[in-house]
Design a protein around this motif. Structure first.
Motif, PDB file in Angstrom:
ATOM      1  N   ASN A  48       0.862  -1.311   0.167  1.00  0.00           N
ATOM      2  CA  ASN A  48       0.064  -0.027  -0.158  1.00  0.00           C
ATOM      3  C   ASN A  48       0.819   1.242  -0.068  1.00  0.00           C
ATOM      4  OD1 ASN A  48      -2.395  -1.458   0.003  1.00  0.00           O
ATOM      5  ND2 ASN A  48      -2.243  -1.662   2.257  1.00  0.00           N
ATOM      6  N   SER A  49       2.250   1.052  -0.277  1.00  0.00           N
ATOM      7  CA  SER A  49       2.995   2.588  -0.245  1.00  0.00           C
ATOM      8  C   SER A  49       2.764   3.085  -1.491  1.00  0.00           C
ATOM      9  CB  SER A  49       4.549   1.796  -0.198  1.00  0.00           C
ATOM     10  OG  SER A  49       4.673   1.412  -1.496  1.00  0.00           O
ATOM     11  N   TYR A  50       2.775   4.317  -1.436  1.00  0.00           N
ATOM     12  CA  TYR A  50       2.983   5.346  -2.510  1.00  0.00           C
ATOM     13  C   TYR A  50       3.828   4.746  -3.735  1.00  0.00           C
ATOM     14  CZ  TYR A  50       3.396   9.298  -5.689  1.00  0.00           C
ATOM     15  OH  TYR A  50       3.179  10.200  -6.635  1.00  0.00           O
ATOM     16  N   ARG A  51       4.718   4.329  -3.524  1.00  0.00           N
ATOM     17  CA  ARG A  51       5.784   3.871  -4.427  1.00  0.00           C
ATOM     18  C   ARG A  51       5.226   2.842  -5.341  1.00  0.00           C
ATOM     19  NH1 ARG A  51      11.664   1.623  -2.772  1.00  0.00           N
ATOM     20  NH2 ARG A  51      12.303   0.732  -4.818  1.00  0.00           N
ATOM     21  N   THR A  52       4.630   1.801  -4.555  1.00  0.00           N
ATOM     22  CA  THR A  52       4.245   0.564  -5.084  1.00  0.00           C
ATOM     23  C   THR A  52       3.055   0.918  -5.906  1.00  0.00           C
ATOM     24  OG1 THR A  52       5.153  -0.860  -3.294  1.00  0.00           O
ATOM     25  CG2 THR A  52       3.539  -1.895  -4.688  1.00  0.00           C
ATOM     26  N   ILE A  53       2.011   1.558  -5.451  1.00  0.00           N
ATOM     27  CA  ILE A  53       1.012   1.997  -6.042  1.00  0.00           C
ATOM     28  C   ILE A  53       1.217   2.690  -7.260  1.00  0.00           C
ATOM     29  CG2 ILE A  53      -1.142   3.515  -6.006  1.00  0.00           C
ATOM     30  CD1 ILE A  53      -1.236   2.549  -2.889  1.00  0.00           C
ATOM     31  N   SER A  54       2.156   3.653  -7.285  1.00  0.00           N
ATOM     32  CA  SER A  54       2.549   4.552  -8.543  1.00  0.00           C
ATOM     33  C   SER A  54       3.103   3.576  -9.588  1.00  0.00           C
ATOM     34  CB  SER A  54       3.767   5.452  -7.929  1.00  0.00           C
ATOM     35  OG  SER A  54       4.158   6.404  -9.052  1.00  0.00           O
ATOM     36  N   TYR A  55       3.844   2.415  -9.240  1.00  0.00           N
ATOM     37  CA  TYR A  55       4.507   1.719 -10.059  1.00  0.00           C
ATOM     38  C   TYR A  55       3.104   0.707 -10.935  1.00  0.00           C
ATOM     39  CZ  TYR A  55       9.513   2.006  -9.365  1.00  0.00           C
ATOM     40  OH  TYR A  55      10.602   2.588  -8.999  1.00  0.00           O
ATOM     41  N   SER A  56       2.349   0.471  -9.937  1.00  0.00           N
ATOM     42  CA  SER A  56       1.085  -0.123 -10.434  1.00  0.00           C
ATOM     43  C   SER A  56       0.223   0.540 -11.509  1.00  0.00           C
ATOM     44  CB  SER A  56       0.216  -0.730  -9.258  1.00  0.00           C
ATOM     45  OG  SER A  56      -0.916  -1.466  -9.350  1.00  0.00           O
ATOM     46  N   GLN A  57       0.098   1.650 -11.003  1.00  0.00           N
ATOM     47  CA  GLN A  57      -0.791   2.551 -12.128  1.00  0.00           C
ATOM     48  C   GLN A  57       0.110   2.821 -13.324  1.00  0.00           C
ATOM     49  OE1 GLN A  57      -1.074   5.995  -9.534  1.00  0.00           O
ATOM     50  NE2 GLN A  57      -3.102   5.190  -8.657  1.00  0.00           N
ATOM     51  N   LYS A  58       1.313   2.919 -13.187  1.00  0.00           N
ATOM     52  CA  LYS A  58       1.963   3.198 -14.575  1.00  0.00           C
ATOM     53  C   LYS A  58       1.949   1.601 -15.218  1.00  0.00           C
ATOM     54  CE  LYS A  58       5.440   6.446 -12.519  1.00  0.00           C
ATOM     55  NZ  LYS A  58       6.814   6.849 -12.171  1.00  0.00           N
ATOM     56  N   LEU A  59       2.180   0.448 -14.354  1.00  0.00           N
ATOM     57  CA  LEU A  59       1.924  -0.744 -15.241  1.00  0.00           C
ATOM     58  C   LEU A  59       0.758  -0.841 -15.930  1.00  0.00           C
ATOM     59  CD1 LEU A  59       3.538  -3.229 -15.581  1.00  0.00           C
ATOM     60  CD2 LEU A  59       2.560  -3.953 -13.526  1.00  0.00           C
ATOM     61  N   ASP A  60      -0.278  -0.326 -15.275  1.00  0.00           N
ATOM     62  CA  ASP A  60      -1.789  -0.498 -15.839  1.00  0.00           C
ATOM     63  C   ASP A  60      -1.871   0.375 -17.060  1.00  0.00           C
ATOM     64  OD1 ASP A  60      -2.806  -2.040 -13.747  1.00  0.00           O
ATOM     65  OD2 ASP A  60      -3.537  -0.348 -12.638  1.00  0.00           O
ATOM     66  N   LYS A  61      -1.396   1.469 -17.145  1.00  0.00           N
ATOM     67  CA  LYS A  61      -1.422   2.302 -18.353  1.00  0.00           C
ATOM     68  C   LYS A  61      -0.637   1.533 -19.274  1.00  0.00           C
ATOM     69  CE  LYS A  61      -1.766   6.611 -16.021  1.00  0.00           C
ATOM     70  NZ  LYS A  61      -1.287   7.933 -15.662  1.00  0.00           N
ATOM     71  N   LEU A  62       0.564   1.128 -19.102  1.00  0.00           N
ATOM     72  CA  LEU A  62       1.321   0.225 -20.238  1.00  0.00           C
ATOM     73  C   LEU A  62       0.730  -0.865 -20.862  1.00  0.00           C
ATOM     74  CD1 LEU A  62       5.375   0.506 -19.002  1.00  0.00           C
ATOM     75  CD2 LEU A  62       3.916   1.949 -20.677  1.00  0.00           C
ATOM     76  N   ILE A  63       0.230  -1.596 -20.070  1.00  0.00           N
ATOM     77  CA  ILE A  63      -0.752  -2.851 -20.334  1.00  0.00           C
ATOM     78  C   ILE A  63      -1.866  -2.337 -21.226  1.00  0.00           C
ATOM     79  CG2 ILE A  63      -2.133  -4.699 -19.411  1.00  0.00           C
ATOM     80  CD1 ILE A  63      -0.362  -4.836 -17.172  1.00  0.00           C
ATOM     81  N   MET A  64      -2.692  -1.270 -20.938  1.00  0.00           N
ATOM     82  CA  MET A  64      -3.647  -0.796 -21.789  1.00  0.00           C
ATOM     83  C   MET A  64      -3.136  -0.503 -23.094  1.00  0.00           C
ATOM     84  SD  MET A  64      -6.064   1.199 -18.947  1.00  0.00           S
ATOM     85  CE  MET A  64      -6.453   2.573 -20.133  1.00  0.00           C
ATOM     86  N   ILE A  65      -1.810   0.238 -23.111  1.00  0.00           N
ATOM     87  CA  ILE A  65      -1.324   0.675 -24.316  1.00  0.00           C
ATOM     88  C   ILE A  65      -0.991  -0.716 -25.217  1.00  0.00           C
ATOM     89  CG2 ILE A  65       0.631   1.480 -25.351  1.00  0.00           C
ATOM     90  CD1 ILE A  65       0.331   3.803 -23.138  1.00  0.00           C
ATOM     91  N   TYR A  66      -0.518  -1.766 -24.630  1.00  0.00           N
ATOM     92  CA  TYR A  66       0.193  -2.743 -25.291  1.00  0.00           C
ATOM     93  C   TYR A  66      -1.160  -3.507 -25.668  1.00  0.00           C
ATOM     94  CZ  TYR A  66       1.242  -7.741 -25.463  1.00  0.00           C
ATOM     95  OH  TYR A  66       1.492  -9.053 -25.942  1.00  0.00           O
ATOM     96  N   GLN A  67      -2.326  -3.449 -24.957  1.00  0.00           N
ATOM     97  CA  GLN A  67      -3.530  -4.275 -25.472  1.00  0.00           C
ATOM     98  C   GLN A  67      -4.093  -3.563 -26.569  1.00  0.00           C
ATOM     99  OE1 GLN A  67      -5.768  -4.082 -21.874  1.00  0.00           O
ATOM    100  NE2 GLN A  67      -5.242  -6.382 -21.392  1.00  0.00           N
ATOM    101  N   LYS A  68      -3.896  -2.363 -26.633  1.00  0.00           N
ATOM    102  CA  LYS A  68      -4.439  -1.308 -27.882  1.00  0.00           C
ATOM    103  C   LYS A  68      -3.652  -1.712 -29.404  1.00  0.00           C
ATOM    104  CE  LYS A  68      -6.807   2.301 -25.257  1.00  0.00           C
ATOM    105  NZ  LYS A  68      -6.834   3.693 -24.927  1.00  0.00           N
TER     106      LYS A  68
END
Length: 65
Positions: A30-50
């Protein structure tokens, strides 16, 4: 060209995933750092899927020709 972009995205996703896991181990899930990485990862995965969807559409259109 699309393959190169997809390959680069896969590389970035793998790298970011590793960084996120390391951050979670060091600072917790639940740290800011981990959540930040998770959010960036979500965006990259969405771009990948598109990109994969676009590649599939182009491939299917070329088969029709």
């Amino acid at each position: 060209m699309v393959n190169t972009e997809i390959d680069e995205l896969v590389h970035r996703i793998k790298k970011l995933r590793t960084e996120m896991i390391e951050a979670a181990a060091e600072t917790g899930l639940n740290s800011y750092r981990t959540i930040s990485y998770s959010q960036k990862l979500d965006k990259l995965i969405m771009i990948y899927q598109k990109q994969k969807d676009i590649k599939e559409i182009v491939f299917n259109q070329n088969e029709m020709i």
